[in-house]
Design a protein around this motif. Structure first.
Motif, short mmCIF file in Angstrom:
data_model
loop_
_atom_site.label_atom_id
_atom_site.label_comp_id
_atom_site.label_asym_id
_atom_site.label_seq_id
_atom_site.Cartn_x
_atom_site.Cartn_y
_atom_site.Cartn_z
N ARG A 60 0.77 -1.06 0.06
CA ARG A 60 0.08 -0.10 0.28
C ARG A 60 0.72 1.21 -0.03
NH1 ARG A 60 -1.60 3.11 4.34
NH2 ARG A 60 -1.13 1.56 6.04
N VAL A 61 0.47 2.23 -0.92
CA VAL A 61 1.04 3.60 -0.59
C VAL A 61 -0.10 4.51 -0.22
CG1 VAL A 61 2.96 3.47 -2.12
CG2 VAL A 61 0.87 4.16 -3.12
N THR A 62 -0.04 5.34 0.68
CA THR A 62 -1.00 6.28 1.32
C THR A 62 -0.68 7.75 1.10
OG1 THR A 62 -2.21 4.66 2.71
CG2 THR A 62 -2.71 7.02 2.97
N ASN A 63 -1.21 8.38 0.09
CA ASN A 63 -0.52 9.91 0.33
C ASN A 63 -1.33 10.79 0.95
OD1 ASN A 63 -0.67 8.24 -2.73
ND2 ASN A 63 0.63 9.99 -3.27
N TYR A 64 -0.80 11.27 1.94
CA TYR A 64 -1.32 12.31 2.71
C TYR A 64 -0.95 13.81 2.24
CZ TYR A 64 -2.10 8.51 6.23
OH TYR A 64 -2.54 7.41 6.80
N GLY A 65 0.53 13.76 2.12
CA GLY A 65 1.16 14.92 1.70
C GLY A 65 0.87 15.40 0.23
N GLN A 66 0.65 16.71 0.20
CA GLN A 66 0.43 17.26 -1.45
C GLN A 66 1.67 17.01 -2.14
OE1 GLN A 66 -0.55 21.54 -0.99
NE2 GLN A 66 -2.34 21.07 0.34
N HIS A 67 1.45 16.71 -3.32
CA HIS A 67 2.54 16.20 -4.35
C HIS A 67 3.23 15.25 -3.87
CE1 HIS A 67 1.49 20.04 -6.38
NE2 HIS A 67 1.44 20.81 -5.14
N SER A 68 2.68 14.45 -3.06
CA SER A 68 3.35 13.14 -2.83
C SER A 68 3.44 12.00 -3.82
CB SER A 68 2.86 12.47 -1.48
OG SER A 68 1.73 12.08 -1.70
N LEU A 69 4.28 11.11 -4.19
CA LEU A 69 4.40 10.29 -5.05
C LEU A 69 4.34 8.77 -4.49
CD1 LEU A 69 4.36 9.37 -8.03
CD2 LEU A 69 6.81 10.40 -8.11
N GLY A 70 3.55 7.85 -4.85
CA GLY A 70 3.89 6.43 -4.61
C GLY A 70 3.65 5.78 -5.82
N HIS B 64 -4.01 4.98 -1.97
CA HIS B 64 -4.90 5.57 -1.16
C HIS B 64 -4.35 6.83 -1.24
CE1 HIS B 64 -7.33 5.59 2.78
NE2 HIS B 64 -7.89 6.41 1.75
N ILE B 65 -5.17 7.64 -1.62
CA ILE B 65 -5.02 9.14 -1.75
C ILE B 65 -5.94 9.91 -0.74
CG2 ILE B 65 -4.76 11.32 -3.19
CD1 ILE B 65 -3.90 9.61 -5.58
N ILE B 66 -5.50 10.56 0.29
CA ILE B 66 -6.23 11.08 1.28
C ILE B 66 -6.73 12.53 0.83
CG2 ILE B 66 -6.35 11.96 3.86
CD1 ILE B 66 -5.97 8.70 3.40
N HIS B 67 -8.08 12.89 1.41
CA HIS B 67 -8.54 14.14 1.05
C HIS B 67 -7.51 15.16 1.11
CE1 HIS B 67 -11.35 17.11 -0.11
NE2 HIS B 67 -11.19 17.80 1.33
N GLY B 68 -7.25 16.15 0.43
CA GLY B 68 -6.37 17.27 0.75
C GLY B 68 -4.88 17.18 0.46
N ALA B 69 -4.67 15.74 -0.29
CA ALA B 69 -3.32 15.66 -0.94
C ALA B 69 -3.39 15.82 -2.28
CB ALA B 69 -2.95 14.01 -0.92
N ARG B 70 -3.46 17.26 -2.39
CA ARG B 70 -3.60 18.05 -3.66
C ARG B 70 -2.02 17.60 -4.59
NH1 ARG B 70 -3.14 23.06 -4.29
NH2 ARG B 70 -3.29 23.46 -2.00
N GLY B 71 -2.52 17.27 -5.83
CA GLY B 71 -1.39 17.02 -6.70
C GLY B 71 -0.54 15.88 -6.49
N ALA B 72 -1.11 14.89 -5.66
CA ALA B 72 -0.51 13.69 -5.24
C ALA B 72 -0.61 12.47 -6.54
CB ALA B 72 -1.32 13.10 -3.92
N GLU B 73 0.24 11.59 -6.59
CA GLU B 73 0.13 10.64 -7.50
C GLU B 73 0.38 9.35 -6.89
OE1 GLU B 73 2.64 11.47 -10.99
OE2 GLU B 73 2.20 9.47 -11.88
N ALA B 74 -0.26 8.55 -7.35
CA ALA B 74 -0.10 7.02 -6.87
C ALA B 74 -0.14 5.85 -8.21
CB ALA B 74 -1.24 6.53 -5.93
N GLN B 75 0.59 5.15 -8.55
CA GLN B 75 0.48 4.53 -9.64
C GLN B 75 0.81 2.93 -9.08
OE1 GLN B 75 -0.52 5.35 -12.36
NE2 GLN B 75 0.10 7.35 -12.58
N GLN B 76 0.18 2.01 -9.79
CA GLN B 76 0.66 0.60 -9.45
C GLN B 76 0.59 -0.43 -10.60
OE1 GLN B 76 -2.40 -1.70 -7.46
NE2 GLN B 76 -3.25 0.12 -6.87
N GLU B 77 1.32 -1.35 -10.50
CA GLU B 77 1.43 -2.48 -11.55
C GLU B 77 1.65 -3.73 -10.81
OE1 GLU B 77 3.75 -2.21 -15.06
OE2 GLU B 77 4.17 -4.37 -15.12
N SER B 78 0.82 -4.69 -10.99
CA SER B 78 0.83 -6.10 -10.23
C SER B 78 0.59 -7.04 -11.35
CB SER B 78 -0.03 -6.32 -8.97
OG SER B 78 0.26 -5.23 -8.08
N ARG B 79 1.56 -7.95 -11.39
CA ARG B 79 1.56 -9.11 -12.38
C ARG B 79 1.96 -10.26 -11.94
NH1 ARG B 79 0.06 -6.76 -16.81
NH2 ARG B 79 0.84 -4.48 -17.48
#
Ligand SMILES: Nc1ncnc2c1ncn2[C@@H]1O[C@H](COP(=O)(O)OP(=O)(O)O)[C@@H](O)[C@H]1O
Ligand SMILES: [Mg+2]
Lengths: 427, 260
Positions: A289-299, A320-335
């Motif tokens: 899991r990556v959880t973005n709390y911070g703005q412009h955070s990247l996971g 998981h991108i939390i409300h308020g994490a403007r500009g955050a990015e979360a990408q994932q690939e599972s194979r």
């Protein structure tokens, strides 16, 4: 099996024996009280609730003497068997720059304040779930690594943690790795098991990245066939901090891996790479899991796994991108790639988005080996097993080639080959 | 001297009913180059793939033998180690393993555990072979066929052929999609292999390739079997008269996919 429950008295007795600080003993007692009321953590599609995963045995000072095992041939800075350090050989640079590397007993004695500040206060908590509470109540071994402010380490630190399963006992182990503000460290961890007694392992590793720090965390996990493990790795990233995770799940037993990055700080960044190989009858469930709390955070999560024989591998990828994490990015690939008809595999992308101004994406697949590729390779004379390993290497390639360190890439590639060759004997 | 023999071979595709090969007979020895010509859809690739052991095809009747020993029960890798090589019409792309690594694995699969090819010897041979085929060293370091153009893939098949040195090489339309320069390069490679220890079965739709690689025997295949065999002149005649001409001359009841 009936096990005599650990009482408060047992905890106090052990605390006295090892002379641990009062605050830590209080934490244990509190956790012990909570155990009964807490439930096991839930991970989608990972069914492990009936496994013998609980740590129940009374705290004891283990005797981890070595008889004749040759445990480490490679260059290692720290080797631990159970709670005991059997080799410690730090790079000179670590001494010169005031880096702290010590076992758990020493950490509690000599660096009590540091441990008290970070131990299960940020990245995770004792009462988050039952296994965490058991962890605190039964913890006997661990390692503390502290990199002071603005210290940039050139040499990586390599550790080996061996669970001692020569006797039936619980392996409850903690890693606390703290990179203070502006520091940089590269850490390579190897876990393994000596002995073959069926035992639970409860390992929690907290990786704290203070502002502007950068941690490269690599691990090769090879816990034994008869070990049932809970492996919880948590990153806690403050402003502008970065963690590069490179994890090789090469265990032989049943395991739940919970790999989470809390992107708390603005512009914090976690790269999570996982390769996993399941063989025999084992089940490996991996919840990343990556959880973005911070703005412009990247996971970013990238996990590829291979399943042989009758084994299972489940990858959950949670962004998981939390409300308020403007500009955050979360990408994932599972194979996952299945090599036998009896193998079971799953790749579940889960996106939980509570803010609008964000970027999120996912890709997931469950597939079988391409027969055309196999035919082509074999038509040049390589046998089926070798051809399979070549296809697998190609499949894992995108993760391996994305690892930040060449050494880690090599170590992992070797481990993969070894685990595959062993696993194929059981096809 | 080794022999490759195909006897009254009847073959269908695994998932299908219809017979594709309807009784192919063929015998060749090392030292010889045979060509098989035939219209599209007549079963040339099916024949090559079946000789090699592609599991997509099922032998209904007949046999394939190397030195008198049936290989029909052997899986593809064992046939390869017995001396067969197929340059495929559509080679697979395999990411994650370099060309050079793969070729070395292929060579070593034929050698004993304690007699693997030393790396310097391998590199020397690779270097030399790359030069013969006008290929750069960079191509040997790229992932196996990944992102290769059609022409590069064909060259790469010949590179593997020359490195592995099989007894018998089947080249399935190695000329398709090649311009004249590439065709010359590929032919140079095959001609370099010519000798008493090497035999080749060259499958082609056009006579052009046979200007560069002179065959000892030419077979014409139609309707799933060999309908006529002759010397190199047969190919030239075919080029002039077309498959339809030969069909009519032989009085065959075969429908050509693309009448020319
Ligand atoms: N794997 C397959 N499955 C189904 N049909 C096939 C398969 N391979 C070949 N065929 C059919 O068999 C016939 C001969 O094909 P092929 O051997 O490719 O001919 P050629 O190489 O001479 O052009 C064609 O009608 C083709 O569609
Ligand atoms: Mg064809």
């Amino acid at each position: 099996m009936t096990v005599e429950m650990q009482t408060d008295q047992d905890i106090k007795k052990y605390a006295q024996q090892v002379d641990e600080p009062q605050w830590f003993t209080s934490m244990r007692l509190k956790a012990q009280q909570e155990v009964e009321d807490l439930t096991l953590p839930n991970f989608q599609k990972i069914q492990y609730h009936s496994w013998p995963i609980n740590a129940t045995r009374k705290l004891e000072v283990g005797d981890h003497r070595l008889t004749d095992e040759k445990l480490v041939t490679e260059q290692a800075n720290i080797v631990q068997i159970g709670s005991k350090v059997i080799q410690k050989d730090l790079p000179q640079e670590f001494m010169d720059k005031g880096v702290i590397v010590c076992d758990w007993a020493t950490a509690l004695k000599k660096h009590s304040e540091l441990v008290e500040k970070y131990f299960m206060t940020m990245a995770t908590e004792p009462t988050e779930n039952r296994l965490n509470a058991e962890h605190v109540a039964h913890l006997t071994s661990g390692l503390l690594i502290y990199v002071p402010k603005n210290v940039i380490l050139k040499h990586p630190l390599t550790s080996y943690f061996f669970q001692d399963a020569r006797q039936s006992r619980d392996y409850v182990h903690h890693l606390l790795l703290i990179a203070d503000r502006g520091s940089e460290v590269s850490y390579l961890e190897n876990t393994g098991t000596i002995g073959t007694k069926p035992c639970p392992a409860n390992i929690i590793e907290e990786v704290i990245a203070e502002p502007d720090s950068h941690i490269k965390f690599a691990s090769v996990d090879r816990l034994g066939e008869n070990t049932t493990a809970y492996l919880n790795r948590r990153g806690y990233l403050k402003r502008n901090a970065r963690i590069d995770w490179s994890m090789g799940m090469m265990n032989d037993g049943n395991i739940v891996g919970d790999f989470d990055s809390e992107l708390v700080g603005e512009a914090s960044h976690a790269e999570v790479k996982v390769v996993a190989i399941s063989t025999g009858d084992q089940v490996q469930g991996i919840d990343t899991r990556v959880t973005n709390y911070g703005q412009h955070s990247l996971g970013n999560i990238l996990q590829h796994g291979v399943i042989l024989a009758r084994s299972s591998l489940i990858f959950n990828g949670i962004g998981h991108i939390i409300h308020g994490a403007r500009g955050a990015e979360a990408q994932q690939e599972s194979r996952v790639l299945m090599l036998s008809t009896k193998a079971r595999g799953d790749a579940n992308p889960i996106l939980l988005i509570d803010d609008n101004d964000v970027v999120a994406g996912h890709a997931a697949s469950v597939g079988r080996v391409d027969e055309q590729k196999m035919y082509y390779l074999m038509s040049r004379g390589v046998d089926k097993k070798t051809a399979e390993r070549l296809v697998i290497r190609g499949f894992l390639g995108p993760v391996l080639s994305a690892l930040p360190s060449k050494e880690v890439r090599k170590v992992l590639a070797d481990m993969i080959e070894r685990k595959l060759v062993n696993g194929q004997k059981d096809e | 001297m080794a022999t490759l023999e195909v006897k009254d071979l009847h073959v269908k595709a695994k998932e299908e009913e219809k017979e594709i090969l309807t009784g192919v007979n063929l015998k060749m020895t090392t030292g010889e180059i045979h060509a098989i010509m035939g219209p599209n859809g007549t079963g040339k690739s099916t024949l090559s793939e079946t000789i090699m052991g592609n599991p997509n095809y099922e032998v209904l009747k007949g046999d394939i033998l190397i030195n008198g020993q049936s290989i029909i029960g052997l899986p593809v890798d064992q046939r390869a180690r017995a001396g067969l090589f197929l340059a495929m019409q559509y080679p697979a792309e395999i990411p994650g393993i370099t060309n050079a690594e793969f070729i070395r694995a292929a060579i070593n699969s034929r050698r004993a555990e304690d007699d693997q090819m030393p790396i310097p010897a391998f590199l020397k041979k690779l270097d030399h072979t790359l030069k013969t085929l006008d290929m750069t060293e960079e191509m040997s370091e790229r992932y196996l066929n990944e992102g290769f153009s059609g022409g590069e893939k064909k060259r790469n098949e010949i590179l593997q052929l020359m490195m592995i040195e099989p007894k018998f090489a089947i080249l399935d339309e190695i000329d398709s999609g090649l311009d004249i320069d590439a065709l010359k390069v590929v032919s140079r490679g095959v001609n370099a292999m010519r000798g008493p220890k090497f035999g080749s079965l060259i499958i082609t739709h056009y006579q052009r390739l046979l200007n560069y690689i002179k065959p000892d025997v030419v077979h014409v295949m139609m309707g799933g079997k060999i309908v006529k065999s002759g010397d190199a002149e047969l190919a030239v005649k075919l080029e002039d008269e077309g498959y339809a001409g030969l069909r009519d001359e032989l009085g065959l009841d075969v429908k050509l996919v693309d009448e020319e």
